[in-house]
Motif scaffolding. Structure first.
Motif, PDB file in Angstrom:
ATOM      1  N   LYS A  34       0.833  -1.206   0.000  1.00 51.81           N
ATOM      2  CA  LYS A  34       0.000   0.000   0.000  1.00 51.81           C
ATOM      3  C   LYS A  34       0.868   1.258   0.000  1.00 51.81           C
ATOM      4  CE  LYS A  34      -3.858  -2.036   2.537  1.00 51.81           C
ATOM      5  NZ  LYS A  34      -4.566  -2.048   3.833  1.00 51.81           N
ATOM      6  N   LEU A  35       1.923   1.242   0.813  1.00 55.60           N
ATOM      7  CA  LEU A  35       2.814   2.410   0.870  1.00 55.60           C
ATOM      8  C   LEU A  35       3.500   2.654  -0.466  1.00 55.60           C
ATOM      9  CD1 LEU A  35       4.400   1.849   4.399  1.00 55.60           C
ATOM     10  CD2 LEU A  35       2.764   3.648   3.749  1.00 55.60           C
ATOM     11  N   GLU A  36       3.905   1.594  -1.149  1.00 57.30           N
ATOM     12  CA  GLU A  36       4.514   1.752  -2.479  1.00 57.30           C
ATOM     13  C   GLU A  36       3.531   2.394  -3.446  1.00 57.30           C
ATOM     14  OE1 GLU A  36       5.788  -2.169  -3.589  1.00 57.30           O
ATOM     15  OE2 GLU A  36       7.393  -2.194  -2.090  1.00 57.30           O
ATOM     16  N   PHE A  37       2.283   1.940  -3.401  1.00 56.44           N
ATOM     17  CA  PHE A  37       1.254   2.498  -4.273  1.00 56.44           C
ATOM     18  C   PHE A  37       1.031   3.975  -3.958  1.00 56.44           C
ATOM     19  CE2 PHE A  37      -3.106   3.684  -5.226  1.00 56.44           C
ATOM     20  CZ  PHE A  37      -3.237   3.276  -6.542  1.00 56.44           C
ATOM     21  N   LEU A  38       0.863   4.289  -2.676  1.00 53.97           N
ATOM     22  CA  LEU A  38       0.626   5.672  -2.274  1.00 53.97           C
ATOM     23  C   LEU A  38       1.836   6.558  -2.596  1.00 53.97           C
ATOM     24  CD1 LEU A  38      -1.148   5.087   1.148  1.00 53.97           C
ATOM     25  CD2 LEU A  38      -2.209   5.910  -0.974  1.00 53.97           C
ATOM     26  N   LEU A  84      -0.019   9.044   2.202  1.00 54.56           N
ATOM     27  CA  LEU A  84       1.011   8.331   2.965  1.00 54.56           C
ATOM     28  C   LEU A  84       0.931   8.605   4.461  1.00 54.56           C
ATOM     29  CD1 LEU A  84       4.086   8.808   0.626  1.00 54.56           C
ATOM     30  CD2 LEU A  84       3.085   6.612   1.314  1.00 54.56           C
ATOM     31  N   ASP A  85       0.590   9.822   4.832  1.00 54.87           N
ATOM     32  CA  ASP A  85       0.579  10.200   6.243  1.00 54.87           C
ATOM     33  C   ASP A  85      -0.385   9.320   7.030  1.00 54.87           C
ATOM     34  OD1 ASP A  85       1.418  11.776   8.457  1.00 54.87           O
ATOM     35  OD2 ASP A  85      -0.388  12.992   8.262  1.00 54.87           O
ATOM     36  N   GLU A  86      -1.599   9.187   6.562  1.00 54.96           N
ATOM     37  CA  GLU A  86      -2.596   8.378   7.259  1.00 54.96           C
ATOM     38  C   GLU A  86      -2.169   6.907   7.306  1.00 54.96           C
ATOM     39  OE1 GLU A  86      -7.266   7.087   6.890  1.00 54.96           O
ATOM     40  OE2 GLU A  86      -6.626   8.951   5.939  1.00 54.96           O
ATOM     41  N   GLU A  87      -1.613   6.411   6.208  1.00 50.46           N
ATOM     42  CA  GLU A  87      -1.200   5.002   6.170  1.00 50.46           C
ATOM     43  C   GLU A  87      -0.020   4.747   7.112  1.00 50.46           C
ATOM     44  OE1 GLU A  87      -2.456   1.465   5.247  1.00 50.46           O
ATOM     45  OE2 GLU A  87      -3.339   3.195   4.262  1.00 50.46           O
ATOM     46  N   MET A  88       0.883   5.712   7.220  1.00 46.70           N
ATOM     47  CA  MET A  88       2.009   5.566   8.136  1.00 46.70           C
ATOM     48  C   MET A  88       1.548   5.607   9.595  1.00 46.70           C
ATOM     49  SD  MET A  88       4.843   4.962   6.569  1.00 46.70           S
ATOM     50  CE  MET A  88       6.177   5.478   7.628  1.00 46.70           C
ATOM     51  N   ILE A  89       0.530   6.429   9.879  1.00 49.77           N
ATOM     52  CA  ILE A  89      -0.039   6.463  11.231  1.00 49.77           C
ATOM     53  C   ILE A  89      -0.639   5.098  11.561  1.00 49.77           C
ATOM     54  CG2 ILE A  89      -1.910   7.423  12.636  1.00 49.77           C
ATOM     55  CD1 ILE A  89      -1.364  10.125  11.173  1.00 49.77           C
ATOM     56  N   THR A  90      -1.386   4.534  10.619  1.00 49.00           N
ATOM     57  CA  THR A  90      -1.982   3.208  10.811  1.00 49.00           C
ATOM     58  C   THR A  90      -0.907   2.167  11.066  1.00 49.00           C
ATOM     59  OG1 THR A  90      -3.888   3.743   9.423  1.00 49.00           O
ATOM     60  CG2 THR A  90      -3.371   1.405   9.705  1.00 49.00           C
ATOM     61  N   LEU A  91       0.127   2.168  10.245  1.00 54.34           N
ATOM     62  CA  LEU A  91       1.203   1.189  10.410  1.00 54.34           C
ATOM     63  C   LEU A  91       1.901   1.371  11.759  1.00 54.34           C
ATOM     64  CD1 LEU A  91       2.916  -1.143   9.402  1.00 54.34           C
ATOM     65  CD2 LEU A  91       4.283   0.506   8.093  1.00 54.34           C
ATOM     66  N   SER A  92       2.155   2.604  12.149  1.00 53.03           N
ATOM     67  CA  SER A  92       2.795   2.872  13.449  1.00 53.03           C
ATOM     68  C   SER A  92       1.957   2.316  14.598  1.00 53.03           C
ATOM     69  CB  SER A  92       2.982   4.374  13.662  1.00 53.03           C
ATOM     70  OG  SER A  92       3.899   4.895  12.755  1.00 53.03           O
ATOM     71  N   GLN A  93       0.641   2.518  14.529  1.00 55.01           N
ATOM     72  CA  GLN A  93      -0.245   2.010  15.572  1.00 55.01           C
ATOM     73  C   GLN A  93      -0.240   0.484  15.610  1.00 55.01           C
ATOM     74  OE1 GLN A  93      -3.852   3.982  14.376  1.00 55.01           O
ATOM     75  NE2 GLN A  93      -3.491   5.736  15.730  1.00 55.01           N
ATOM     76  N   GLN A  94      -0.237  -0.129  14.438  1.00 60.46           N
ATOM     77  CA  GLN A  94      -0.233  -1.585  14.371  1.00 60.46           C
ATOM     78  C   GLN A  94       1.080  -2.160  14.902  1.00 60.46           C
ATOM     79  OE1 GLN A  94      -2.941  -3.388  13.679  1.00 60.46           O
ATOM     80  NE2 GLN A  94      -4.065  -1.492  13.360  1.00 60.46           N
ATOM     81  N   VAL A  95       2.193  -1.464  14.644  1.00 61.48           N
ATOM     82  CA  VAL A  95       3.478  -1.891  15.189  1.00 61.48           C
ATOM     83  C   VAL A  95       3.444  -1.807  16.711  1.00 61.48           C
ATOM     84  CG1 VAL A  95       5.930  -1.285  15.379  1.00 61.48           C
ATOM     85  CG2 VAL A  95       4.838  -1.351  13.125  1.00 61.48           C
ATOM     86  N   GLU A  96       2.954  -0.700  17.230  1.00 55.62           N
ATOM     87  CA  GLU A  96       2.851  -0.519  18.690  1.00 55.62           C
ATOM     88  C   GLU A  96       2.004  -1.607  19.340  1.00 55.62           C
ATOM     89  OE1 GLU A  96       1.640   3.253  20.336  1.00 55.62           O
ATOM     90  OE2 GLU A  96       2.907   4.328  18.893  1.00 55.62           O
ATOM     91  N   ASP A  97       0.928  -1.994  18.654  1.00 55.85           N
ATOM     92  CA  ASP A  97       0.012  -3.000  19.189  1.00 55.85           C
ATOM     93  C   ASP A  97       0.486  -4.430  18.943  1.00 55.85           C
ATOM     94  OD1 ASP A  97      -1.591  -0.901  19.986  1.00 55.85           O
ATOM     95  OD2 ASP A  97      -3.009  -1.107  18.321  1.00 55.85           O
ATOM     96  N   GLY A  98       1.594  -4.594  18.225  1.00 52.89           N
ATOM     97  CA  GLY A  98       2.115  -5.920  17.927  1.00 52.89           C
ATOM     98  C   GLY A  98       1.389  -6.628  16.808  1.00 52.89           C
ATOM     99  N   ARG A  99       0.612  -5.884  16.046  1.00 48.64           N
ATOM    100  CA  ARG A  99      -0.143  -6.473  14.939  1.00 48.64           C
ATOM    101  C   ARG A  99       0.585  -6.337  13.604  1.00 48.64           C
ATOM    102  NH1 ARG A  99      -4.905  -3.585  17.246  1.00 48.64           N
ATOM    103  NH2 ARG A  99      -5.673  -4.968  18.849  1.00 48.64           N
ATOM    104  N   ALA A 100       1.727  -5.670  13.626  1.00 48.19           N
ATOM    105  CA  ALA A 100       2.601  -5.576  12.449  1.00 48.19           C
ATOM    106  C   ALA A 100       4.000  -5.962  12.929  1.00 48.19           C
ATOM    107  CB  ALA A 100       2.597  -4.164  11.873  1.00 48.19           C
ATOM    108  N   LEU A 101       4.575  -6.965  12.293  1.00 47.42           N
ATOM    109  CA  LEU A 101       5.888  -7.467  12.683  1.00 47.42           C
ATOM    110  C   LEU A 101       6.821  -7.511  11.485  1.00 47.42           C
ATOM    111  CD1 LEU A 101       4.891 -10.567  14.853  1.00 47.42           C
ATOM    112  CD2 LEU A 101       5.646  -8.343  15.682  1.00 47.42           C
ATOM    113  N   GLU A 102       8.102  -7.557  11.796  1.00 46.69           N
ATOM    114  CA  GLU A 102       9.140  -7.737  10.786  1.00 46.69           C
ATOM    115  C   GLU A 102       9.151  -6.597   9.756  1.00 46.69           C
ATOM    116  OE1 GLU A 102      11.641 -10.028  10.774  1.00 46.69           O
ATOM    117  OE2 GLU A 102      10.878 -10.610  12.733  1.00 46.69           O
ATOM    118  N   LEU A 103       9.354  -5.393  10.261  1.00 50.22           N
ATOM    119  CA  LEU A 103       9.435  -4.218   9.391  1.00 50.22           C
ATOM    120  C   LEU A 103      10.565  -4.338   8.377  1.00 50.22           C
ATOM    121  CD1 LEU A 103       8.731  -1.439  12.026  1.00 50.22           C
ATOM    122  CD2 LEU A 103       7.213  -2.178  10.170  1.00 50.22           C
ATOM    123  N   GLY A 104      11.532  -5.189   8.651  1.00 50.01           N
ATOM    124  CA  GLY A 104      12.618  -5.413   7.706  1.00 50.01           C
ATOM    125  C   GLY A 104      12.141  -5.942   6.371  1.00 50.01           C
ATOM    126  N   THR A 105      10.968  -6.571   6.344  1.00 45.85           N
ATOM    127  CA  THR A 105      10.431  -7.092   5.083  1.00 45.85           C
ATOM    128  C   THR A 105      10.007  -5.971   4.136  1.00 45.85           C
ATOM    129  OG1 THR A 105       8.181  -7.328   5.978  1.00 45.85           O
ATOM    130  CG2 THR A 105       9.633  -9.256   6.124  1.00 45.85           C
TER     131      THR A 105
END
Length: 155
Positions: free
Chosen positions: A92-96, A104-125
């Motif tokens: 999604k970020l590549e598309f945006l 991008l701003d809203e999508e990055m906020i979403t991703l940041s929240q998901q990382v904080e909540d442990g629902r997004a892992l392995e940012l290295g991917t």
């Protein structure tokens, strides 16, 4: 959003040593998935068919389930869903980045929240995508700042 069908992404994954160790430890503790991992509970909502499988020099196996009460199976399910979520967010970020830089701003906020909540892992991917955002002076500063922070977290 969680629960949405992820798009197919054909990409080599390099997971962190900690996540890899956690996955393989759970797989071996679960007898390489040579078990019945589905719940015996009645009236459980259909949460989608999932398959865990393992193939290695030390054995192989697989189990299919919709829902499992086994804590290790649930942990693996959550781990794989969080990695898939991260990869889908990268897409999604590549598309945006290409077509809607203000989105991008809203999508990055979403991703940041998901990382904080442990629902997004392995940012290295998605490090290539995050690097592209962090280095692009044409995107909002707060997007670049979040991308840099996530890159630091992925190391």
């Amino acid at each position: 959003m969680r629960g949405e069908a992820a798009q197919h992404i054909d990409r080599t994954l390099v997971l962190s040593a900690a996540t890899t160790a956690k996955i393989f430890k759970a797989a071996h503790e679960l007898n390489d998935f040579n078990m019945d991992c589905t719940s015996k509970a009645k009236n459980v909502a259909d949460m989608g068919k999932k398959t865990l499988s393992y193939t290695g020099a030390d054995g192989h196996g697989s189990c299919v389930y919709h829902y499992s009460e086994n804590k290790s199976v649930a942990m693996l399910t959550d781990t794989f869903l969080a990695i898939a979520f991260t990869m889908d967010e990268g897409r999604k970020l590549e598309f945006l980045h290409r077509y809607d830089r203000l989105g991008l701003d809203e999508e990055m906020i979403t991703l940041s929240q998901q990382v904080e909540d442990g629902r997004a892992l392995e940012l290295g991917t998605i490090s290539q995508t995050l690097t592209a955002l962090a280095d692009d002076m044409a995107v909002l500063q707060r997007v670049r700042t979040r991308a840099k922070k996530m890159l630091d977290q992925s190391k």
